[in-house]
Design an enzyme around this catalytic site. Structure first.
Site, PDB file in Angstrom:
ATOM      1  CG  ASP A  64      -2.289  -0.751   1.297  1.00 26.83           C
ATOM      2  OD1 ASP A  64      -2.792  -1.659   0.176  1.00 26.83           O
ATOM      3  OD2 ASP A  64      -1.777  -1.497   2.351  1.00 26.83           O
TER       4      ASP A  64
HETATM    5  N1  URA Z   1      -1.103  -5.818   3.676  1.00 31.05           N
HETATM    6  C1  URA Z   1      -1.672  -4.603   3.829  1.00 31.05           C
HETATM    7  O1  URA Z   1      -3.096  -4.365   4.661  1.00 31.05           O
HETATM    8  N2  URA Z   1      -0.795  -4.095   2.818  1.00 31.05           N
HETATM    9  C2  URA Z   1      -0.126  -4.109   2.490  1.00 31.05           C
HETATM   10  O2  URA Z   1       1.122  -3.130   1.830  1.00 31.05           O
HETATM   11  C3  URA Z   1       0.746  -5.662   2.019  1.00 31.05           C
HETATM   12  C4  URA Z   1      -0.087  -6.208   2.806  1.00 31.05           C
END
Ligand code: URA
Length: 243
Positions: free
Chosen positions: A102
């Site tokens: 993310d």
């Molecule tokens: N899980 C998440 O919630 N975000 C990420 O960036 C990777 C795994």
């Protein structure tokens, strides 16, 4: 067999869209014949020429990045935000991230121009472990952690069993740090898992991907994977084992 425009794009000559334009304009030859059909498929034994110049295969490259916060795990962003490939300005190959972290998640992200390698490492059937450290709001209960371990129902289905442990819990401040290892890669999965047990993630970092860790890298720094590491990752994806 691959689509012609993809082969041209992978060779680093042009974007996929520009490659399509070159084909339609009659600038591309396959085995000496002009090809204007966009669906045309070619294999590695076909000779492809663009504007009379033979296409050379782009050398495959593999990087391990410590992704900083506030960067998009993509090659481009239509909102003009910083992307992880902006960090690789001096790399001439057209690399892309293997999976996604993310915007606000930091940590270990692989990048490559090897589509097959990327597929093997991101497809859930290959079950590559990924370990995250999550700072959460509130203190997860034993019952909550067990739910995450067994698998928890999310809106897109039940998650596979996970390894979860609480590293620290600060009762007074109402926060905790947990480590979680999953092998799926659903959108915002770790955040949604902790949300589902009532302790939302406030900070998330990926510490490990299979046997790889961040070593001495600082956020925004990267290194190339060694040939041995690339081979080990391939073997792991194919066999589920390290040797
Ligand atoms: N899980 C998440 O919630 N975000 C990420 O960036 C990777 C795994």
């Amino acid at each position: 067999m691959e689509r012609l425009q993809k082969v041209i794009a992978y060779a680093g000559i042009a974007s996929r869209r520009k490659a399509e334009q070159l084909i339609v304009e009659g600038k591309v030859k396959v085995n000496g014949q002009v090809v204007k059909e966009l669906g045309t498929k070619v294999s590695s034994s076909d000779k492809v020429e663009v504007n009379g110049v033979k296409l050379e295969k782009e050398q495959k490259v593999y990087f391990l990045l410590y992704k900083p916060r506030a960067t998009i795990s993509a090659v481009t962003d239509d909102k003009g935000r910083k992307t992880v490939t902006d960090i690789f300005k001096n790399v001439e190959q057209r690399i892309f991230p293997v999976g996604r972290l993310d915007y606000d998640t930091t940590g270990l992200l692989l990048l490559t121009n090897d589509g097959e390698f990327s597929y093997q490492l991101t497809h859930p059937k290959f079950k590559i472990d990924k370990t995250y450290v999550a700072r959460v709001k509130g203190i997860p209960t034993i019952d909550g952690l067990k739910k995450l371990q067994r698998g928890i129902r999310l809106e897109d289905g039940k998650t596979a069993p996970a390894k979860v442990s609480m590293m620290t819990a600060d009762e007074a401040a109402g926060k905790a740090i947990c480590e979680i290892t999953i092998h799926e890669g659903r959108n915002r999965q770790v955040r949604r898992m902790f949300e589902a047990i009532g302790t939302p993630v406030v900070k998330l970092k990926r510490e490990r991907f299979a046997f790889l860790d961040l070593g001495n890298l600082a956020p925004g720094e990267f290194r190339q994977l060694t040939q041995h590491e690339v081979k080990k990752l391939r073997v792991l994806a194919e066999t589920g084992k390290l040797d």
